[in-house]
Design a protein around this motif. Structure first.
Motif, PDB file in Angstrom:
ATOM      1  N   GLN A  82     -45.308  55.505  48.311  1.00 54.56           N
ATOM      2  CA  GLN A  82     -43.893  55.131  48.353  1.00 54.56           C
ATOM      3  C   GLN A  82     -43.393  54.781  46.958  1.00 54.56           C
ATOM      4  N   GLY A  83     -44.193  54.066  46.204  1.00 51.76           N
ATOM      5  CA  GLY A  83     -43.828  53.687  44.848  1.00 51.76           C
ATOM      6  C   GLY A  83     -43.608  54.900  43.956  1.00 51.76           C
ATOM      7  N   HIS A  84     -44.462  55.911  44.110  1.00 45.69           N
ATOM      8  CA  HIS A  84     -44.285  57.149  43.352  1.00 45.69           C
ATOM      9  C   HIS A  84     -42.958  57.810  43.722  1.00 45.69           C
ATOM     10  N   CYS A  85     -42.641  57.805  45.005  1.00 45.73           N
ATOM     11  CA  CYS A  85     -41.381  58.396  45.458  1.00 45.73           C
ATOM     12  C   CYS A  85     -40.177  57.600  44.963  1.00 45.73           C
ATOM     13  N   VAL A  86     -40.292  56.275  44.930  1.00 44.22           N
ATOM     14  CA  VAL A  86     -39.206  55.432  44.418  1.00 44.22           C
ATOM     15  C   VAL A  86     -38.945  55.770  42.952  1.00 44.22           C
ATOM     16  N   ARG A  87     -40.014  55.905  42.174  1.00 43.66           N
ATOM     17  CA  ARG A  87     -39.846  56.232  40.758  1.00 43.66           C
ATOM     18  C   ARG A  87     -39.223  57.614  40.580  1.00 43.66           C
ATOM     19  N   LYS A  88     -39.600  58.564  41.434  1.00 39.91           N
ATOM     20  CA  LYS A  88     -38.988  59.896  41.385  1.00 39.91           C
ATOM     21  C   LYS A  88     -37.499  59.811  41.725  1.00 39.91           C
ATOM     22  N   LEU A  89     -37.164  59.024  42.732  1.00 33.93           N
ATOM     23  CA  LEU A  89     -35.769  58.838  43.122  1.00 33.93           C
ATOM     24  C   LEU A  89     -34.959  58.215  41.984  1.00 33.93           C
ATOM     25  N   ILE A  90     -35.527  57.238  41.305  1.00 36.31           N
ATOM     26  CA  ILE A  90     -34.829  56.608  40.176  1.00 36.31           C
ATOM     27  C   ILE A  90     -34.569  57.627  39.078  1.00 36.31           C
ATOM     28  N   ARG A  91     -35.553  58.480  38.779  1.00 34.76           N
ATOM     29  CA  ARG A  91     -35.355  59.497  37.742  1.00 34.76           C
ATOM     30  C   ARG A  91     -34.250  60.468  38.128  1.00 34.76           C
ATOM     31  N   ILE A  92     -34.166  60.828  39.406  1.00 31.65           N
ATOM     32  CA  ILE A  92     -33.118  61.735  39.877  1.00 31.65           C
ATOM     33  C   ILE A  92     -31.748  61.064  39.792  1.00 31.65           C
ATOM     34  N   ILE A  93     -31.660  59.825  40.257  1.00 31.46           N
ATOM     35  CA  ILE A  93     -30.395  59.092  40.204  1.00 31.46           C
ATOM     36  C   ILE A  93     -29.937  58.933  38.755  1.00 31.46           C
ATOM     37  N   TYR A  94     -30.869  58.609  37.875  1.00 29.23           N
ATOM     38  CA  TYR A  94     -30.526  58.460  36.460  1.00 29.23           C
ATOM     39  C   TYR A  94     -29.936  59.755  35.903  1.00 29.23           C
ATOM     40  N   HIS A  95     -30.588  60.868  36.203  1.00 31.33           N
ATOM     41  CA  HIS A  95     -30.102  62.159  35.710  1.00 31.33           C
ATOM     42  C   HIS A  95     -28.701  62.469  36.250  1.00 31.33           C
ATOM     43  N   LEU A  96     -28.485  62.231  37.529  1.00 30.66           N
ATOM     44  CA  LEU A  96     -27.184  62.511  38.135  1.00 30.66           C
ATOM     45  C   LEU A  96     -26.079  61.656  37.516  1.00 30.66           C
ATOM     46  N   LEU A  97     -26.377  60.395  37.282  1.00 28.68           N
ATOM     47  CA  LEU A  97     -25.362  59.510  36.703  1.00 28.68           C
ATOM     48  C   LEU A  97     -25.100  59.831  35.229  1.00 28.68           C
ATOM     49  N   LYS A  98     -26.147  60.149  34.482  1.00 29.93           N
ATOM     50  CA  LYS A  98     -25.978  60.441  33.055  1.00 29.93           C
ATOM     51  C   LYS A  98     -25.230  61.753  32.818  1.00 29.93           C
ATOM     52  N   THR A  99     -25.501  62.756  33.649  1.00 30.14           N
ATOM     53  CA  THR A  99     -24.873  64.073  33.465  1.00 30.14           C
ATOM     54  C   THR A  99     -23.604  64.227  34.297  1.00 30.14           C
ATOM     55  N   ASN A 100     -23.297  63.213  35.118  1.00 31.56           N
ATOM     56  CA  ASN A 100     -22.103  63.236  35.967  1.00 31.56           C
ATOM     57  C   ASN A 100     -22.093  64.453  36.896  1.00 31.56           C
ATOM     58  N   GLN A 101     -23.236  64.754  37.482  1.00 28.60           N
ATOM     59  CA  GLN A 101     -23.380  65.878  38.409  1.00 28.60           C
ATOM     60  C   GLN A 101     -23.375  65.382  39.841  1.00 28.60           C
ATOM     61  N   GLN A 102     -23.050  66.298  40.745  1.00 26.68           N
ATOM     62  CA  GLN A 102     -23.174  66.040  42.169  1.00 26.68           C
ATOM     63  C   GLN A 102     -24.601  66.358  42.594  1.00 26.68           C
ATOM     64  N   PHE A 103     -25.080  65.685  43.625  1.00 19.95           N
ATOM     65  CA  PHE A 103     -26.432  65.932  44.114  1.00 19.95           C
ATOM     66  C   PHE A 103     -26.498  67.290  44.788  1.00 19.95           C
ATOM     67  N   ASP A 104     -27.467  68.101  44.403  1.00 19.68           N
ATOM     68  CA  ASP A 104     -27.706  69.411  45.000  1.00 19.68           C
ATOM     69  C   ASP A 104     -29.187  69.493  45.353  1.00 19.68           C
ATOM     70  N   PRO A 105     -29.526  69.443  46.650  1.00 17.02           N
ATOM     71  CA  PRO A 105     -30.953  69.443  47.035  1.00 17.02           C
ATOM     72  C   PRO A 105     -31.676  70.725  46.609  1.00 17.02           C
ATOM     73  N   GLN A 106     -30.961  71.796  46.386  1.00 12.66           N
ATOM     74  CA  GLN A 106     -31.599  73.044  45.962  1.00 12.66           C
ATOM     75  C   GLN A 106     -32.198  72.917  44.563  1.00 12.66           C
ATOM     76  N   LEU A 107     -31.677  72.034  43.746  1.00 15.06           N
ATOM     77  CA  LEU A 107     -32.192  71.856  42.394  1.00 15.06           C
ATOM     78  C   LEU A 107     -33.525  71.080  42.365  1.00 15.06           C
ATOM     79  N   LEU A 108     -33.852  70.403  43.454  1.00 14.21           N
ATOM     80  CA  LEU A 108     -35.101  69.631  43.514  1.00 14.21           C
ATOM     81  C   LEU A 108     -36.322  70.511  43.735  1.00 14.21           C
ATOM     82  N   ARG A 109     -36.140  71.690  44.227  1.00 13.67           N
ATOM     83  CA  ARG A 109     -37.284  72.553  44.565  1.00 13.67           C
ATOM     84  C   ARG A 109     -37.962  73.095  43.375  1.00 13.67           C
TER      85      ARG A 109
END
Length: 109
Positions: A82-109
């Motif tokens: 779970q901790g590994h997943c939390v850290r992955k989620l934080i990295r994704i949220i950080y990227h989305l906020l810094k680049t001002n992008q909308q979440f696209d689940p297709q980009l996670l693959r």
């Protein structure tokens, strides 16, 4: 709200540390701990919220489910995975906020 302005952070590892979900590194002389916990320094409210959020994310997002299963297959425990997943989620949220992008689940693959 707990993070404040995202521009205060130059990399996602700072948020991980602020949330207190960074792995704790422990060594003493020749001893180096193999199994450690998280630091738990930082915002306990943010950490608790992230651990509550990650359960449905793992359950309903196939990318996080696969990542969680990978960590379990590597011999990690439930909370550690779970901790590994939390850290992955934080990295994704950080990227989305810094680049001002909308979440696209297709980009996670």
């Amino acid at each position: 709200a707990e993070l404040g302005d995202i521009s205060n952070y130059s990399k996602p590892s700072q948020i991980i540390k602020f949330a207190g979900v960074a792995p704790l590194h422990y060594e003493s002389s020749q001893f180096n701990a193999q199994h450690t916990s998280i630091t738990k320094k930082g915002s306990k409210y943010l950490r608790k919220t992230l651990y509550q959020i990650i359960l449905p994310v793992i359950r309903h997002n196939p990318v996080f489910t696969k990542y969680y299963q990978l960590k379990i297959s590597q011999g990690k425990g439930h909370r550690c995975a779970q901790g590994h997943c939390v850290r992955k989620l934080i990295r994704i949220i950080y990227h989305l906020l810094k680049t001002n992008q909308q979440f696209d689940p297709q980009l996670l693959r």
